[in-house]
Design a protein around this motif. Structure first.
Motif, short mmCIF file in Angstrom:
data_model
loop_
_atom_site.label_atom_id
_atom_site.label_comp_id
_atom_site.label_asym_id
_atom_site.label_seq_id
_atom_site.Cartn_x
_atom_site.Cartn_y
_atom_site.Cartn_z
N ILE A 188 0.84 -1.21 0.00
CA ILE A 188 0.00 0.00 0.00
C ILE A 188 0.87 1.25 0.00
O ILE A 188 0.60 2.23 -0.71
N GLY A 189 1.93 1.23 0.80
CA GLY A 189 2.85 2.36 0.85
C GLY A 189 3.52 2.62 -0.49
O GLY A 189 3.70 3.78 -0.90
N GLY A 190 3.89 1.56 -1.20
CA GLY A 190 4.52 1.71 -2.50
C GLY A 190 3.57 2.33 -3.51
O GLY A 190 3.96 3.22 -4.28
N ILE A 191 2.33 1.87 -3.54
CA ILE A 191 1.33 2.43 -4.45
C ILE A 191 1.07 3.90 -4.12
O ILE A 191 1.01 4.75 -5.02
N ALA A 192 0.92 4.19 -2.83
CA ALA A 192 0.68 5.58 -2.41
C ALA A 192 1.85 6.48 -2.79
O ALA A 192 1.65 7.62 -3.24
N ALA A 193 3.07 5.99 -2.62
CA ALA A 193 4.26 6.78 -2.96
C ALA A 193 4.31 7.06 -4.46
O ALA A 193 4.69 8.15 -4.89
N SER A 194 3.91 6.07 -5.27
CA SER A 194 3.90 6.25 -6.73
C SER A 194 2.91 7.31 -7.14
O SER A 194 3.22 8.21 -7.94
N ILE A 195 1.70 7.21 -6.63
CA ILE A 195 0.65 8.17 -6.99
C ILE A 195 1.04 9.58 -6.53
O ILE A 195 0.90 10.55 -7.29
N ALA A 196 1.53 9.69 -5.31
CA ALA A 196 1.91 11.00 -4.77
C ALA A 196 3.04 11.61 -5.58
O ALA A 196 3.01 12.82 -5.90
N SER A 197 4.03 10.81 -5.95
CA SER A 197 5.17 11.34 -6.71
C SER A 197 4.74 11.80 -8.10
O SER A 197 5.22 12.82 -8.61
N ALA A 198 3.81 11.04 -8.73
CA ALA A 198 3.31 11.44 -10.06
C ALA A 198 2.56 12.77 -9.99
O ALA A 198 2.71 13.62 -10.87
N ILE A 199 1.76 12.94 -8.95
CA ILE A 199 1.02 14.19 -8.78
C ILE A 199 1.98 15.36 -8.56
O ILE A 199 1.80 16.45 -9.12
N VAL A 200 3.02 15.14 -7.78
CA VAL A 200 4.02 16.18 -7.53
C VAL A 200 4.70 16.58 -8.83
O VAL A 200 4.92 17.78 -9.10
N VAL A 201 5.04 15.57 -9.65
CA VAL A 201 5.69 15.86 -10.93
C VAL A 201 4.78 16.71 -11.82
O VAL A 201 5.23 17.66 -12.46
N LYS A 202 3.49 16.40 -11.86
CA LYS A 202 2.56 17.18 -12.66
C LYS A 202 2.41 18.60 -12.11
O LYS A 202 2.28 19.57 -12.88
N LEU A 203 2.41 18.73 -10.80
CA LEU A 203 2.33 20.06 -10.19
C LEU A 203 3.54 20.92 -10.56
O LEU A 203 3.42 22.13 -10.78
N ILE A 204 4.71 20.28 -10.66
CA ILE A 204 5.93 21.01 -10.99
C ILE A 204 5.97 21.36 -12.48
O ILE A 204 6.41 22.44 -12.87
N PHE A 205 5.49 20.42 -13.33
CA PHE A 205 5.52 20.61 -14.77
C PHE A 205 4.10 20.49 -15.35
O PHE A 205 3.81 19.58 -16.12
N PRO A 206 3.20 21.40 -15.02
CA PRO A 206 1.80 21.27 -15.44
C PRO A 206 1.60 21.38 -16.95
O PRO A 206 0.65 20.81 -17.49
N ASP A 207 2.49 22.09 -17.64
CA ASP A 207 2.31 22.29 -19.08
C ASP A 207 2.88 21.13 -19.90
O ASP A 207 2.60 21.03 -21.09
N VAL A 208 3.67 20.29 -19.26
CA VAL A 208 4.32 19.19 -19.98
C VAL A 208 3.49 17.92 -19.92
O VAL A 208 3.28 17.23 -20.92
N PHE A 209 3.00 17.61 -18.74
CA PHE A 209 2.23 16.38 -18.57
C PHE A 209 0.77 16.66 -18.93
O PHE A 209 0.01 17.24 -18.17
N PHE A 210 0.43 16.20 -20.12
CA PHE A 210 -0.88 16.51 -20.70
C PHE A 210 -2.01 15.68 -20.08
O PHE A 210 -3.17 15.93 -20.34
N LEU A 211 -1.69 14.66 -19.30
CA LEU A 211 -2.71 13.82 -18.68
C LEU A 211 -3.42 14.59 -17.57
O LEU A 211 -2.81 15.36 -16.84
N SER A 212 -4.71 14.36 -17.46
CA SER A 212 -5.46 14.95 -16.35
C SER A 212 -5.05 14.28 -15.05
O SER A 212 -4.43 13.20 -15.06
N TYR A 213 -5.39 14.88 -13.93
CA TYR A 213 -5.04 14.28 -12.65
C TYR A 213 -5.71 12.91 -12.48
O TYR A 213 -5.09 11.97 -11.95
N ALA A 214 -6.95 12.79 -12.95
CA ALA A 214 -7.65 11.50 -12.83
C ALA A 214 -6.93 10.41 -13.61
O ALA A 214 -6.69 9.30 -13.11
#
Length: 279
Positions: A188-214
């Motif tokens: 569970i911790g590994g899955i949560a860490a993956s999702i959280a890190s992906a969201i952080v990356v999108k927050l840092i580079f919002p114009d590059v990652f064209f995928l929606s948050y969902a």
């Protein structure tokens, strides 16, 4: 230096180094493509060694490793020349046919022929074909960032599972016979860490990652689940071959195959999800 310190060194030195190399996009990420080719052959060598030491019938080591290396080379050439990437699947089928023909033409007895074929074909599939999907990620939109996203999801899943498992997972270990030291809390911790890190990356580079948050959360979820399954599958393989580690090349982790097992299973899932589900 104990195993924990070695593992932390690999994470804090090796992972940033790989992510740094991703930024070199010359010739469709030539450096990363070269690393993939080297790692695939080394992983195949380790797998072959484990199987042969257990007495499993196999084709000649050189033949198996050439097949593995050729798949990655064909994949890279197809990317460079913009050929249809289905050629990689065709190449794998062609290699299987070569193995069949090789056995039919040169074998003198056939008691172990079926095992020889299936064992060798699986090594080529696992270490050669699956890893080509990492190369294929470089064909997606914004390849450097997509490759970075994929690696971050898998690396954070692996590290998060280890971190949460060590700190909080003692009471939930032994859930799966394939890897009794792994814990439910760790998964569970590994899955949560993956999702959280992906969201952080999108927050840092919002114009590059064209995928929606969902969509990003869905991709992170299924990719991290695949990474966990990949880790467990390799544990099953090692247990069936009575091996603790596939090798000793990577400090704190064992062999190359021990280090890329999650990547092998997660790469096809990530590529297919981005390419076909969430354009």
């Amino acid at each position: 230096m104990n195993k924990v310190i070695k593992r932390l060194c690999v994470f804090f030195i090796g992972v940033p180094l790989i992510l740094f190399l991703v930024s070199f996009s010359y010739l469709n990420h030539f450096v990363i493509q070269l690393l993939i080719a080297i790692f695939s052959v080394l992983a195949g060598h380790e797998f072959y060694t484990m199987a042969s030491e257990k007495g499993k019938p196999l084709f000649r080591r050189s033949l198996v490793l050439i097949c593995i290396g050729l798949l990655q080379e064909i994949c890279y050439l197809a990317i460079l020349t913009k050929l249809n990437l289905e050629i990689i699947f065709w190449a794998y089928i062609f290699e299987i046919l070569i193995l069949l023909g090789f056995e039919a033409l040169q074998a003198k007895s056939f008691e172990a022929s079926f095992e020889k074929f299936t064992n060798s074909a699986f090594i080529i599939l696992y270490c050669g074909f699956f890893i080509t999907f990492i190369s294929r990620i470089t064909t997606l939109n914004e390849p450097s960032f997509m490759l970075t996203l994929f690696l971050i999801i898998v690396f954070m899943c692996d590290s998060g599972a280890w971190f949460f498992g060590v700190l909080f997972g003692k009471s939930t270990r032994g859930v799966l016979a394939a890897s009794p030291n792994k814990s439910l809390v760790g998964f569970i911790g590994g899955i949560a860490a993956s999702i959280a890190s992906a969201i952080v990356v999108k927050l840092i580079f919002p114009d590059v990652f064209f995928l929606s948050y969902a969509n990003l959360i869905i991709i992170s979820l299924i990719t991290s689940l695949s990474a966990i399954i990949g880790d467990l599958v390799e544990s099953v393989i090692k247990r069936s071959l009575d091996c603790k580690d596939s090798g000793t090349l990577i400090p704190g982790r064992g062999g190359v195959l021990d280090s890329i097992d999650s990547l092998l299973a997660a790469a096809p899932v990530f590529y297919i999800a981005v390419q076909f589900l969430f354009k």
